[in-house]
Each structure stands twice: as structure tokens, then as C-alpha cells.
Enzyme design. Structure first.
Site, mmCIF file in Angstrom:
data_model
loop_
_atom_site.group_PDB
_atom_site.id
_atom_site.type_symbol
_atom_site.label_atom_id
_atom_site.label_comp_id
_atom_site.label_asym_id
_atom_site.label_seq_id
_atom_site.Cartn_x
_atom_site.Cartn_y
_atom_site.Cartn_z
ATOM 1 N N HIS A 68 0.829 -1.218 0.000
ATOM 2 C CA HIS A 68 0.000 0.000 0.000
ATOM 3 C C HIS A 68 0.860 1.263 0.000
ATOM 4 O O HIS A 68 1.202 1.787 1.054
ATOM 5 C CB HIS A 68 -0.888 -0.033 1.262
ATOM 6 C CG HIS A 68 -2.008 0.950 1.245
ATOM 7 N ND1 HIS A 68 -3.239 0.683 1.786
ATOM 8 C CD2 HIS A 68 -2.101 2.214 0.755
ATOM 9 C CE1 HIS A 68 -4.033 1.734 1.636
ATOM 10 N NE2 HIS A 68 -3.358 2.679 1.018
ATOM 11 N N HIS A 70 1.577 5.144 -2.262
ATOM 12 C CA HIS A 70 1.114 6.099 -3.281
ATOM 13 C C HIS A 70 2.354 6.774 -3.869
ATOM 14 O O HIS A 70 3.004 7.549 -3.181
ATOM 15 C CB HIS A 70 0.198 7.149 -2.640
ATOM 16 C CG HIS A 70 -1.017 6.563 -1.993
ATOM 17 N ND1 HIS A 70 -2.209 6.390 -2.652
ATOM 18 C CD2 HIS A 70 -1.224 6.083 -0.738
ATOM 19 C CE1 HIS A 70 -3.099 5.840 -1.830
ATOM 20 N NE2 HIS A 70 -2.523 5.643 -0.667
ATOM 21 N N HIS A 186 -10.910 1.237 0.762
ATOM 22 C CA HIS A 186 -10.639 2.262 1.784
ATOM 23 C C HIS A 186 -11.950 2.475 2.546
ATOM 24 O O HIS A 186 -12.824 3.206 2.109
ATOM 25 C CB HIS A 186 -10.181 3.557 1.101
ATOM 26 C CG HIS A 186 -9.961 4.691 2.042
ATOM 27 N ND1 HIS A 186 -8.721 5.269 2.215
ATOM 28 C CD2 HIS A 186 -10.796 5.360 2.863
ATOM 29 C CE1 HIS A 186 -8.820 6.251 3.102
ATOM 30 N NE2 HIS A 186 -10.071 6.330 3.509
ATOM 31 N N ASP A 312 0.993 2.770 3.781
ATOM 32 C CA ASP A 312 0.131 3.821 3.228
ATOM 33 C C ASP A 312 0.949 5.096 2.976
ATOM 34 O O ASP A 312 0.478 6.209 3.204
ATOM 35 C CB ASP A 312 -1.055 4.099 4.172
ATOM 36 C CG ASP A 312 -2.146 4.930 3.498
ATOM 37 O OD1 ASP A 312 -2.061 5.167 2.278
ATOM 38 O OD2 ASP A 312 -3.076 5.359 4.204
ATOM 39 N N GLY A 331 -2.650 12.429 4.721
ATOM 40 C CA GLY A 331 -1.600 11.479 4.342
ATOM 41 C C GLY A 331 -0.233 11.836 4.883
ATOM 42 O O GLY A 331 0.067 13.002 5.128
HETATM 43 ZN ZN LIG Z 1 -6.729 4.431 2.023
#
Ligand SMILES: [Zn+2]
Length: 431
Positions: A68, A70, A186, A312, A331
Site C-alpha cells: 500500500h 502512493h 478504503h 500507506d 496522508g
Molecule cells: Zn486508504
């Protein structure tokens, strides 16, 4: 500074302890790598023609795998790229990551999956794209999952956004089961969350910030678990933050062996009292919860409710984080700090065996995604991490390789760190 080099033709990791997370064996052995492949593991080896690295006091194990992250490519290369994200991964001991599809445009077509895999060829870690569940992540029209799978998508998610519509989630699980790929939702009911920017409770009232209640997550986790059971699909629950969600997962796992779940380092490490600092790097979705939830999550790790740790890793520019707490983006980055954080909170403070933590970072996530997980077999391409479990260090900006610096761990004292990462015929000397 991390030093990234081509792997020497013959490399001997000498004097360390090899922990094989698949066989759960911890042995003092030397590891020889020839032409980028595992060649032998024996005791007291010497090779005159091999470059030798002294690993005394260190643990040699599989490279970490994060389901996970980004990496923001395409579209927000000012925050992160596949290349910069890969350096952050190496610095954290990760050799394999799955990138979430909430890019611009989102990864919602077979072409976009191919684009990621093309670009990922030249970066120093293995990157696998996760395809979007719905077109444009709009939450209504299911993507061409089969074609995306054929191009290399390893799972499906609209991460960043929940699949709010239960019937869409049902169909996603049904389609996903045809390809035996995980569906990752999510889980945050946006109707219940409303405009919540932090955990709803005493602290949100005290700080005058709008709250996001536990139920926003746990009700949707419960729905997804029930849909998973109904459809026979493979549900993977990401970044679990609440006591109730962990309880629902624990209960469902008694009868449904397909369910898997992850927990993120920050939900194990922080409680919502830290929001009093108004440090926007602590603003994350789902939010950092109460101390009661934090300890429940740690307990759930010890009980084996969670299969893996996932960071994440969510980079944001300074501009997006320099706003007031209400307006800042959700985030935080997390790859570089991950091991030092979870080792400190789980192994040192809560007596989880280090071997179990390593399994949650290596063999367990690879199993979920169907990746090769017998990495110490002779002839397998070397993909490993060398950890100094005793190192005490203060996390600083110099430890960040991500293009973004939004870490809430700056100035935190962490315990244990990866010192060497090997993947794709390259070796990274981290410290
Ligand atoms: Zn998420």
C-alpha cells in the site's frame, strides 16, 4: 547518505544471522550471492574472489514488501515518482511495493497498468500496480478488471476514496473472485464521516476540530466482510484504525479464510493526543485514533488478526501540508521510518517476537498478492534486507528519500533499522 551500487559479481554477506521468514528459522550463516542470485548459505564461508560485507550483529532476511503505497505517477510527479518512491522504499528495507491507482489520471485502464510496468522496469525496486475498482474512481462503473489483470494489475482498489455504494462493492468482489485477486476498499463511510478531519472524541472536542467517528470505518468494514462472505470474493482490509473493525475482522476470520487485513505503523504508534500539536503531518485518513484503539490494534497484531504491516506512504507537497489542520491534505510518508517505528512499538514495547514482525513485512504480504515468497532458495534473484535490530536512531530529514517530506516522525527516537537492501541486481548501503 544512501549509496546505491550495482551488485558485485560475487558478494558474501558474512557473520550475520539469517532469518528465513518462510521456514521461521534463525541461523548464523553466511550468504553468497553470485550474479545477482542466491548461491549458497553455509557457515564460515570464505571466497577470495567475492566482495565481503561484515554482517556481525545483523539480521539478514527477505526484502520487505508493502502492499500500500502512493507514488503519485502519473500526474503529481512534484510529490513523488516511481523513481523517488523506489529510493524511499530501499531506504526502508522494501524491495517490492504495490502502488495505489489514485493518480491523475487514475490507473483504471489496461493501458495505464502497462504504463506503470513500463516505467517501473528501470527503477531499483519491484513495483506492482493496483488497478482502480471503478472508472475514474467515480464509484459507479466497474473497470475492465480482467484486461487490467492480464496487463499485470495485482489487486483492485479505489483507495483514497471508499466504494460507498454497497452494490458496486458486491460486484467488485464478484468480478475479483473470477480472477482470484484481492479487492481493497478504503473503508470510511463518507456519510458518517462528514467533514471529520480527526478522530471524533474528547480530543476533537477539546481542539475544536470536526470529528470522524470509529463507526465511519467499522460499519463499512463490517459491510465489506459480509459482502465478502456472500460473494466468495477476496477482501483485503487496508489501514485498520479502530477497535471495532479489528473485532469484526477477527470474528470473520474464524469462518472465512479468504479475508486478509493490514495495519499501518502510525495507527500503532500514535494516539490522537498528538493532534494537539496541530502538526498537519499527523492528518491522515483514516485518522489516528484514541489510546484505547491504539492499544487494541497492538493487541490485535499480537493475536494475529492482521496479516501484514503496510505503510500507506502518501507524499504531499509542503504547500498542501502548510495549510491549517482543517484544510491540509490527508496522508503521511512512511517507508523510510516503517521498521524503526513498528519494531519500537511492537517488539520493544509490546514483546512481539521480531520473527513475527518480519513475517508481517515479508512472507505474509507476498502471499496475499501471490508473489514468490521462497526467497532464500538457491537460484532465486537476491531480494533481501539486512537489519540492525539494536540501532537506536533519531529520524531526520536526511533519512528521507521521498520527494515529499511530510513525516510526523521527524525528531522521533526509533529502534532498529535496515542498513542494506538488495534488489534487482543493485545494493543500497543505507547507513
Ligand atoms: Zn486508504
Amino acid at each position: 547518505m544512501m549509496d546505491l551500487q550495482l551488485l558485485p559479481k560475487k558478494l558474501l554477506l558474512k557473520g550475520g544471522t539469517i532469518y528465513d521468514p518462510l521456514k521461521d528459522t534463525m541461523e548464523k550463516k553466511d550468504l553468497l550471492i553470485v550474479n545477482g542470485k542466491i548461491a549458497s548459505m553455509k557457515k564460515g564461508e570464505n571466497y577470495d574472489d567475492a566482495k565481503t560485507i561484515d554482517c556481525a550483529g545483523k539480521i539478514i532476511t527477505h526484502g520487505f514488501c508493502d502492499l500500500h503505497v502512493h507514488f503519485r505517477e502519473p500526474g503529481r510527479e512534484d510529490k513523488e515518482t516511481l523513481a523517488t518512491g523506489s529510493l524511499a522504499a530501499l531506504a526502508g528495507g522494501f524491495t517490492r511495493v504495490c502502488v495505489m491507482p489514485n493518480t491523475n489520471p487514475p490507473l483504471d485502464t489496461p493501458e495505464s497498468i502497462r504504463f506503470i510496468l513500463e516505467k517501473a522496469k528501470d527503477v531499483p525496486v519491484h513495483i506492482h500496480p493496483i488497478g482502480a475498482i471503478t472508472r475514474q474512481q467515480g464509484g459507479t462503473d466497474i473497470t475492465e478488471m480482467g484486461l487490467m489483470r492480464d496487463e499485470g494489475a495485482v489487486a483492485f482498489s479505489d483507495d483514497g476514496l471508499p466504494v460507498q455504494d454497497g452494490s458496486v462493492m458486491r460486484r467488485a468482489l464478484e468480478y475479483g473472485s473470477m480472477f482470484d485477486l484481492p479487492i481493497i476498499n478504503h473503508a470510511e463511510d463518507i456519510c458518517i464521516r462528514e467533514d471529520g478531519v480527526m478522530n471524533e472524541g474528547f480530543m476533537s472536542t477539546k481542539l475544536g476540530l470536526s470529528g470522524n467517528p470509529n463507526l465511519a470505518e467499522s460499519s463499512m468494514v463490517y459491510r465489506d466482510l459480509a459482502l465478502g462472505e456472500m460473494t466468495g470474493g477476496r477482501l483485503h482490509v487496508p489501514h485498520v484504525s479502530t477497535t471495532e473493525s479489528a473485532e469484526h475482522i477477527k470474528e470473520m476470520k474464524k469462518t472465512n479464510k479468504k479475508v486478509t487485513a493490514e495495519v499501518a505503523p502510525h495507527h500503532l504508534y500514535f494516539n490522537d493526543e498528538v493532534i494537539a500539536s496541530f502538526n498537519t503531518n499527523l492528518k491522515v485518513a483514516p485518522p489516528i485514533r484514541s489510546e484505547e484503539d491504539r492499544t487494541a490494534l497492538v493487541q490485535a497484531v499480537i493475536e494475529g488478526v492482521f496479516d501484514c504491516i503496510a505503510t500507506d506512504h502518501a507524499p504531499h507537497t509542503i504547500e498542501e501540508k502548510e495549510a491549517s489542520f482543517d484544510l491540509a491534505s490527508f496522508g503521511m510518508i512512511g517507508l523510510e521510518s516503517c521498521f524503526g517505528v513498528v519494531n519500537k512499538v511492537l517488539v520493544h514495547q509490546n514483546k512481539l517476537p521480531l520473527s513475527r514482525l518480519i513475517q508481517m513485512l515479508t512472507v505474509n504480504p507476498r502471499r496475499i498478492m501471490g508473489f514468490k515468497f521462497d526467497l532464500f532458495q538457491e537460484g532465486v534473484s537476491a531480494e533481501l534486507t539486512v537489519i540492525d535490530p539494536k540501532s537506536e536512531w533519531v529520524f531526520s530529514k536526511n533519512d528521507i528519500y521521498s520527494r515529499s517530506k511530510n513525516s510526523p516522525y521527524l525528531e522521533e527516537k526509533l529502534q532498529g533499522r535496515p542498513v542494506l537492501t538488495i534488489a534487482k541486481n543493485k545494493i543500497a548501503f543505507i547507513v
